[in-house]
Design a protein around this motif. Sequence first.
Motif, PDB file in Angstrom:
ATOM      1  N   GLY A  15       0.724  -1.420  -0.244  1.00 54.37           N
ATOM      2  CA  GLY A  15       0.021   0.339  -0.111  1.00 54.37           C
ATOM      3  C   GLY A  15       0.918   1.200   0.047  1.00 54.37           C
ATOM      4  N   CYS A  16       2.219   1.163   0.081  1.00 53.25           N
ATOM      5  CA  CYS A  16       2.796   2.202   0.153  1.00 53.25           C
ATOM      6  C   CYS A  16       3.009   2.942  -1.403  1.00 53.25           C
ATOM      7  CB  CYS A  16       4.296   1.965   0.764  1.00 53.25           C
ATOM      8  SG  CYS A  16       4.577   1.534   2.190  1.00 53.25           S
ATOM      9  N   ARG A  17       3.417   4.392  -1.473  1.00 53.39           N
ATOM     10  CA  ARG A  17       3.670   4.997  -2.488  1.00 53.39           C
ATOM     11  C   ARG A  17       4.787   6.181  -2.200  1.00 53.39           C
ATOM     12  NH1 ARG A  17      -0.870   6.239   0.194  1.00 53.39           N
ATOM     13  NH2 ARG A  17      -1.132   8.239   0.908  1.00 53.39           N
ATOM     14  N   PRO A  18       5.390   6.723  -3.387  1.00 56.27           N
ATOM     15  CA  PRO A  18       6.466   7.435  -3.033  1.00 56.27           C
ATOM     16  C   PRO A  18       5.922   8.752  -2.490  1.00 56.27           C
ATOM     17  CG  PRO A  18       6.483   6.548  -5.139  1.00 56.27           C
ATOM     18  CD  PRO A  18       5.183   5.991  -4.607  1.00 56.27           C
ATOM     19  N   ALA A  19       6.704   9.240  -1.633  1.00 57.05           N
ATOM     20  CA  ALA A  19       6.407  10.558  -1.005  1.00 57.05           C
ATOM     21  C   ALA A  19       7.452  11.482  -1.591  1.00 57.05           C
ATOM     22  CB  ALA A  19       6.929  10.490   0.534  1.00 57.05           C
ATOM     23  N   ASP A  20       7.164  12.854  -1.344  1.00 61.03           N
ATOM     24  CA  ASP A  20       7.688  13.845  -1.997  1.00 61.03           C
ATOM     25  C   ASP A  20       8.750  14.726  -0.854  1.00 61.03           C
ATOM     26  OD1 ASP A  20       8.976  15.668  -3.847  1.00 61.03           O
ATOM     27  OD2 ASP A  20       7.319  17.078  -3.828  1.00 61.03           O
ATOM     28  N   VAL A  21       9.462  13.947  -0.265  1.00 62.95           N
ATOM     29  CA  VAL A  21      10.380  14.139   0.722  1.00 62.95           C
ATOM     30  C   VAL A  21      11.704  13.754   0.381  1.00 62.95           C
ATOM     31  CG1 VAL A  21       8.807  14.365   2.390  1.00 62.95           C
ATOM     32  CG2 VAL A  21       9.800  12.142   2.346  1.00 62.95           C
ATOM     33  N   ASP A  22      12.912  14.417   1.141  1.00 64.79           N
ATOM     34  CA  ASP A  22      14.274  13.876   0.847  1.00 64.79           C
ATOM     35  C   ASP A  22      14.562  13.512   2.226  1.00 64.79           C
ATOM     36  OD1 ASP A  22      14.654  14.638  -1.938  1.00 64.79           O
ATOM     37  OD2 ASP A  22      14.800  16.742  -1.266  1.00 64.79           O
ATOM     38  N   PRO A  23      15.225  11.906   2.112  1.00 63.84           N
ATOM     39  CA  PRO A  23      15.766  11.554   3.522  1.00 63.84           C
ATOM     40  C   PRO A  23      17.038  12.045   3.701  1.00 63.84           C
ATOM     41  CG  PRO A  23      16.108   9.960   1.718  1.00 63.84           C
ATOM     42  CD  PRO A  23      15.335  11.089   0.972  1.00 63.84           C
ATOM     43  N   GLY A  50      10.673  19.713   3.409  1.00 67.09           N
ATOM     44  CA  GLY A  50      10.652  18.710   2.743  1.00 67.09           C
ATOM     45  C   GLY A  50      11.826  17.568   3.069  1.00 67.09           C
ATOM     46  N   TYR A  51      12.127  17.456   4.255  1.00 65.18           N
ATOM     47  CA  TYR A  51      12.802  16.471   4.860  1.00 65.18           C
ATOM     48  C   TYR A  51      12.572  15.563   5.666  1.00 65.18           C
ATOM     49  CZ  TYR A  51      16.676  19.695   2.749  1.00 65.18           C
ATOM     50  OH  TYR A  51      17.267  20.535   1.724  1.00 65.18           O
ATOM     51  N   GLN A  52      12.853  14.442   5.597  1.00 66.26           N
ATOM     52  CA  GLN A  52      12.502  13.250   6.654  1.00 66.26           C
ATOM     53  C   GLN A  52      13.705  12.559   7.211  1.00 66.26           C
ATOM     54  OE1 GLN A  52       9.620  11.969   8.083  1.00 66.26           O
ATOM     55  NE2 GLN A  52      11.271  10.855   9.001  1.00 66.26           N
ATOM     56  N   PRO A  53      13.963  12.650   8.450  1.00 65.67           N
ATOM     57  CA  PRO A  53      14.991  11.953   9.061  1.00 65.67           C
ATOM     58  C   PRO A  53      15.145  10.472   8.779  1.00 65.67           C
ATOM     59  CG  PRO A  53      14.071  13.499  10.640  1.00 65.67           C
ATOM     60  CD  PRO A  53      13.256  13.311   9.600  1.00 65.67           C
ATOM     61  N   ALA A  54      16.138   9.859   7.966  1.00 66.61           N
ATOM     62  CA  ALA A  54      16.135   8.636   7.904  1.00 66.61           C
ATOM     63  C   ALA A  54      17.027   8.076   8.865  1.00 66.61           C
ATOM     64  CB  ALA A  54      16.829   8.373   6.553  1.00 66.61           C
ATOM     65  N   ALA A  55      17.861   8.762   9.375  1.00 65.70           N
ATOM     66  CA  ALA A  55      18.775   8.130  10.364  1.00 65.70           C
ATOM     67  C   ALA A  55      19.367   9.121  11.252  1.00 65.70           C
ATOM     68  CB  ALA A  55      20.172   7.205   9.866  1.00 65.70           C
TER      69      ALA A  55
END
Length: 129
Positions: A15-23, A50-55
């Motif tokens: 059910g996932c889809r791409p998001a317009d954010v940069d990890p 537009g950023y999402q913490p990945a780590a």
Amino acid sequence: MSTTSSAGVERTLRGCRPADVDPVVVDASDLESTAPNHLRDIKQGLAARGYQPAAVAAEAEFDGESTLERQREADRLRALVRAAAFLGAGRIEVNVDGEASDEARTALAALAERADREGVEFVRVDGAA
């Protein structure tokens, strides 16, 4: 050990889809605090741009001979595990300076267990086992 079944993850991924954010990887040394109010501001500020913490990336130093020093470092890293979970990062990357003693390896194993409970992958990035 994860309590999430592989089938549950696969079903969710379908059910996932791409998001317009940069990890992005957040350097722990850039965090002024791991207090929830500060982390909330960081999380909101990153999202607004537009950023999402990945780590969360951290340096660890267990060189001290003192048990108290080792405990302080473990406590600092534990706070960073909580910070990673709060920020929504999927992992914490810890680079251990120098050769890790038995006590340091024990502390790192405990931190990996804590990270697992928080839903964050714990990764040693220095190549040591």
